[in-house]
Design a protein around this motif. Structure first.
Motif, PDB file in Angstrom:
ATOM      1  N   GLY A   1       7.715  -2.275   5.331  1.00 30.50           N
ATOM      2  CA  GLY A   1       6.691  -2.247   6.382  1.00 30.50           C
ATOM      3  C   GLY A   1       7.252  -1.731   7.686  1.00 30.50           C
ATOM      4  O   GLY A   1       7.957  -0.718   7.731  1.00 30.50           O
TER       5      GLY A   1
ATOM      6  N   ALA B   1       0.817  -1.219   0.000  1.00 25.35           N
ATOM      7  CA  ALA B   1       0.000   0.000   0.000  1.00 25.35           C
ATOM      8  C   ALA B   1       0.853   1.273   0.000  1.00 25.35           C
ATOM      9  O   ALA B   1       0.508   2.259  -0.651  1.00 25.35           O
TER      10      ALA B   1
ATOM     11  N   VAL C   1      11.345   4.307  21.357  1.00 27.97           N
ATOM     12  CA  VAL C   1      10.047   3.666  21.546  1.00 27.97           C
ATOM     13  C   VAL C   1       9.622   4.051  22.953  1.00 27.97           C
ATOM     14  O   VAL C   1      10.382   3.841  23.914  1.00 27.97           O
TER      15      VAL C   1
ATOM     16  N   LEU D   1       9.729   1.324  11.086  1.00 27.91           N
ATOM     17  CA  LEU D   1       9.287   1.799  12.391  1.00 27.91           C
ATOM     18  C   LEU D   1      10.272   1.346  13.471  1.00 27.91           C
ATOM     19  O   LEU D   1      10.436   1.979  14.508  1.00 27.91           O
TER      20      LEU D   1
ATOM     21  N   ALA E   1       4.579   4.055  21.466  1.00 33.97           N
ATOM     22  CA  ALA E   1       4.646   5.208  20.556  1.00 33.97           C
ATOM     23  C   ALA E   1       6.072   5.310  20.036  1.00 33.97           C
ATOM     24  O   ALA E   1       7.007   4.796  20.642  1.00 33.97           O
TER      25      ALA E   1
ATOM     26  N   LEU F   1      -1.157  -1.625  11.154  1.00 38.92           N
ATOM     27  CA  LEU F   1      -1.186  -2.554  12.293  1.00 38.92           C
ATOM     28  C   LEU F   1      -2.398  -2.193  13.158  1.00 38.92           C
ATOM     29  O   LEU F   1      -2.437  -1.087  13.711  1.00 38.92           O
TER      30      LEU F   1
HETATM   31  C1  LIG Z   1       6.378   1.550  17.811  1.00 35.47           C
HETATM   32  C2  LIG Z   1       6.913   0.232  17.309  1.00 35.47           C
HETATM   33  C3  LIG Z   1       8.272   0.001  17.353  1.00 35.47           C
HETATM   34  C4  LIG Z   1       8.799  -1.232  16.918  1.00 35.47           C
HETATM   35  N1  LIG Z   1      10.141  -1.424  17.013  1.00 35.47           N
HETATM   36  C5  LIG Z   1      10.658  -2.612  16.640  1.00 35.47           C
HETATM   37  C6  LIG Z   1      12.060  -2.847  16.732  1.00 35.47           C
HETATM   38  O1  LIG Z   1      12.834  -1.988  17.153  1.00 35.47           O
HETATM   39  N2  LIG Z   1      12.532  -4.055  16.310  1.00 35.47           N
HETATM   40  C7  LIG Z   1      11.714  -5.025  15.814  1.00 35.47           C
HETATM   41  O2  LIG Z   1      12.209  -6.104  15.433  1.00 35.47           O
HETATM   42  N3  LIG Z   1      10.373  -4.835  15.729  1.00 35.47           N
HETATM   43  C8  LIG Z   1       9.822  -3.654  16.117  1.00 35.47           C
HETATM   44  N4  LIG Z   1       8.477  -3.449  16.009  1.00 35.47           N
HETATM   45  C9  LIG Z   1       7.616  -4.556  15.534  1.00 35.47           C
HETATM   46  C10 LIG Z   1       7.664  -4.710  14.010  1.00 35.47           C
HETATM   47  O3  LIG Z   1       7.593  -3.450  13.386  1.00 35.47           O
HETATM   48  C11 LIG Z   1       6.491  -5.587  13.518  1.00 35.47           C
HETATM   49  O4  LIG Z   1       6.253  -6.673  14.361  1.00 35.47           O
HETATM   50  C12 LIG Z   1       6.796  -6.141  12.116  1.00 35.47           C
HETATM   51  O5  LIG Z   1       7.019  -5.079  11.217  1.00 35.47           O
HETATM   52  C13 LIG Z   1       5.650  -7.006  11.587  1.00 35.47           C
HETATM   53  O6  LIG Z   1       5.979  -7.451  10.295  1.00 35.47           O
HETATM   54  P1  LIG Z   1       4.870  -7.865   9.218  1.00 35.47           P
HETATM   55  O7  LIG Z   1       5.570  -8.162   7.967  1.00 35.47           O
HETATM   56  O8  LIG Z   1       3.994  -8.916   9.804  1.00 35.47           O
HETATM   57  O9  LIG Z   1       3.934  -6.583   9.067  1.00 35.47           O
HETATM   58  P2  LIG Z   1       4.302  -5.055   8.659  1.00 35.47           P
HETATM   59  O10 LIG Z   1       5.733  -4.792   8.906  1.00 35.47           O
HETATM   60  O11 LIG Z   1       3.284  -4.263   9.378  1.00 35.47           O
HETATM   61  O12 LIG Z   1       4.066  -5.047   7.106  1.00 35.47           O
HETATM   62  C14 LIG Z   1       2.793  -5.012   6.530  1.00 35.47           C
HETATM   63  C15 LIG Z   1       2.881  -4.220   5.235  1.00 35.47           C
HETATM   64  O13 LIG Z   1       1.606  -4.285   4.602  1.00 35.47           O
HETATM   65  C16 LIG Z   1       1.281  -3.020   4.075  1.00 35.47           C
HETATM   66  N5  LIG Z   1      -0.190  -2.988   3.983  1.00 35.47           N
HETATM   67  C17 LIG Z   1      -1.080  -2.797   4.976  1.00 35.47           C
HETATM   68  N6  LIG Z   1      -2.343  -2.877   4.481  1.00 35.47           N
HETATM   69  C18 LIG Z   1      -2.225  -3.145   3.153  1.00 35.47           C
HETATM   70  C19 LIG Z   1      -3.161  -3.350   2.104  1.00 35.47           C
HETATM   71  N7  LIG Z   1      -4.486  -3.303   2.322  1.00 35.47           N
HETATM   72  N8  LIG Z   1      -2.694  -3.587   0.851  1.00 35.47           N
HETATM   73  C20 LIG Z   1      -1.358  -3.656   0.607  1.00 35.47           C
HETATM   74  N9  LIG Z   1      -0.425  -3.454   1.571  1.00 35.47           N
HETATM   75  C21 LIG Z   1      -0.855  -3.211   2.828  1.00 35.47           C
HETATM   76  C22 LIG Z   1       1.867  -2.036   5.055  1.00 35.47           C
HETATM   77  O14 LIG Z   1       2.078  -0.776   4.429  1.00 35.47           O
HETATM   78  C23 LIG Z   1       3.172  -2.742   5.424  1.00 35.47           C
HETATM   79  O15 LIG Z   1       4.212  -2.378   4.554  1.00 35.47           O
HETATM   80  C24 LIG Z   1       7.922  -2.231  16.417  1.00 35.47           C
HETATM   81  C25 LIG Z   1       6.544  -1.990  16.349  1.00 35.47           C
HETATM   82  C26 LIG Z   1       6.033  -0.781  16.803  1.00 35.47           C
HETATM   83  C27 LIG Z   1       4.548  -0.562  16.737  1.00 35.47           C
END
Ligand SMILES: Cc1cc2nc3c(=O)[nH]c(=O)nc-3n(C[C@H](O)[C@H](O)[C@H](O)COP(=O)(O)OP(=O)(O)OC[C@H]3O[C@@H](n4cnc5c(N)ncnc54)[C@H](O)[C@@H]3O)c2cc1C
Length: 502
Positions: free
Chosen positions: A40, A34, A385, A44, A316, A439
């Protein structure tokens, strides 16, 4: 247009890991993202604690640009009086600072135990949770092997594992330790990314899951890639593309097409339809089921269970541009810096969040990337964080301003003069994170990692093997077992489950 047999929704770490694995096994894979760039939540994140070694190796991340700046970051727990506690090596192997001798010995024993228990549980991460009712054979066998390994620690340790798993972080620390800074740092770590305080029931198990992660082969170690965590996301994207994956950014999936009771493709937000027989959703399961599939394709029980899945974010993200390097009363700025004065401070920061309010003194995990790699124009970056932050306050703008003020007050108390150095400040509250990253609730794990939402209950009972409720639909995000972090683990496990199902 080119045709694809698999569409992956979301180019976060898990979507990219799943896509790379599937493409390397011959699938024609399209990833829809997206936002304007892949990665993703890696964008962050600010340090690595659980990158899956299978993913790092099979995706050849080193060949695709991943270089570690640090593989075993030290942590400094900041005291307001300048009496800091420094924890070096994985999970504070060595302590320096003002810590009573009896705490040093007690921590050495507790640390060994925590790492041992986490190591026993670690193989669970790399497997599909067994179907309790149906599965016989392999997954149950593997679960049995883990139980056997736990039993082989000896009767005393086995009993202790059982006791610890069911207890809370506060009581565990309080039984063994007395130094407030040490207890504060550990309580902060244990609850990072969760929606629970150190006194919340069952808060130790999520900590053990965190400690089961590793960096460059060292369990419990924290890593920092060169270029920061976004560089890790970029390396994953390069690896996926090298395996033949097609990546479309600025392509938001609006609906998963269901025809004749099976998946038939995806409709984008701009109305374009892309057909494929397999759709892998690497965004939160709750969003996938309730928004992209929609209740009309789900049975009423599943819809209710999806609605009830807890996804409250409590973290946050603060980003500051500073005109000079701050002085945290002599702390080494290449360390990970923690503001968590005591385990009570961590609990007190959680209390108001339960009622949608901002804590007066949030805990903070601080990184200063420009202390490792100089920035341009003499400017410095600080990221933090901050915990805890409300995900659903009465007024979002008021809460955001209050959280920023509370974080700045905390920083000023630990690094006097820092406020005057701020060129720009941005804070993302959990609801901003939901809006920008998708998320739900801004939840770190795309669904709380609490005992009742773990293993075969993750993301929901009946969906724990990565297979969605409709033929052709698969779930692969951090909302699935074993949870979040920039690990790629759920995505990799999901791809393996798809291979096994073929
Ligand atoms: C404040 C905060 C700090 C963090 N710090 C850390 C850290 O220091 N180290 C660490 O390891 N983890 C950290 N995390 C956790 C980590 O960011 C997540 O657990 C991880 O990114 C999850 O990976 P994922 O691939 O499942 O999802 P995501 O990384 O959330 O990827 C999902 C992707 O899907 C896309 N998307 C969403 N909806 C749609 C749609 N409808 N169509 C197409 N694309 C879409 C999004 O744009 C995103 O790019 C942190 C989280 C938060 C909230």
């Amino acid at each position: 247009m080119q045709s694809f047999d698999t569409i992956v929704i979301g180019a976060g770490p898990n979507g990219l890991a799943a896509a790379q694995r599937l493409a390397s096994k011959g699938a024609k894979v399209l990833v829809l993202e997206a936002s304007g760039a892949p990665g993703g939540g890696a964008g962050l994140a600010h340090l690595s604690y659980n990158l899956d070694p299978r993913v790092a190796k099979s995706m050849a991340l080193a060949q695709h640009g991943l270089v570690w700046q640090q593989t075993n970051l030290a942590t400094t727990a900041l005291g307001t009086d300048g009496k800091h506690l420094r924890m070096q090596g994985a999970l504070g192997a060595t302590l320096s600072g003002d810590v009573p001798e009896k705490d040093r010995a007690a921590w050495a024993a507790l640390r060994t135990r925590l790492l041992r228990f986490a190591a026993v549980l670690a193989p669970l991460n790399q497997m599909s949770p067994p179907r309790i009712a149906k599965d016989a054979g392999n997954p149950m066998l593997r679960l049995g092997m883990i139980a056997l390994k736990a039993r082989m620690m000896g009767a005393r340790e086995f009993r202790e594992l059982g006791r610890i798993i069911l207890t809370n972080v506060h009581d565990l620390l309080d039984d063994e330790l007395s130094a407030p800074l040490l207890k504060g740092a550990l309580a902060f770590d244990a609850t990072l990314g969760g929606w629970l305080g150190p006194r919340s029931p069952n808060s130790v198990l999520p900590w053990l899951v965190r400690l089961s992660g590793q960096t460059a082969g060292v369990q419990g170690a924290l890593g920092l890639p060169k270029g920061g965590m976004p560089a890790l996301g970029a390396a994953m994207a390069k690896s996926a593309e090298a395996a033949g994956v097609t990546l479309h950014c600025n392509a938001r999936a609006a609906r998963i097409i269901v025809e004749d009771e099976r998946v038939a493709g995806v409709t984008l937000a701009d109305g374009e339809e892309i057909r494929a027989r397999r759709v892998v959703s690497a965004i939160a399961p709750k969003t996938t089921l309730l928004n992209l599939v929609g209740p009309r394709h789900l049975d009423a029980g599943l819809t209710t269970r999806a609605r009830h899945q807890k996804s409250r974010g409590g973290a946050a993200k603060l980003s500051l541009i500073l005109r000079a390097l701050p002085d945290f009363r002599g702390a080494d700025l290449t360390d990970r810096l923690l503001i968590a004065g005591s385990e009570h401070d961590v609990e007190r920061a959680f209390n108001p969040v339960k009622y949608g309010r901002v804590p007066e003194k949030p805990g903070m995990e601080i990184m200063i990337p420009t202390a490792h790699e100089p920035g341009t124009g003499g400017m410095h970056r600080l990221t933090a964080v901050a915990q805890f932050a409300p995900h659903a306050p009465a007024d979002r703008d008021t809460a955001r301003a209050a959280m920023l003020a509370a974080c700045m007050a905390q920083l000023e108390a630990h690094a006097p003069g820092i406020s005057a150095m701020v060129q720009s400040a941005e804070i993302l509250m959990p609801y901003d994170i939901e809006d920008q990253y998708g998320l739900p609730g801004g939840q770190w794990h795309a669904g709380e990692l609490s005992v009742e939402q773990m293993l075969f209950l993750r993301p929901l009972p009946g969906l724990a093997q990565y297979q969605g409720p409709i033929p052709g639909l698969w779930l692969a995000s951090a909302g699935c077992h074993p949870g979040g972090g920039v690990s790629g683990t759920p995505g990799w496990n999901a791809a393996l489950a798809m291979e096994a199902a073929q």
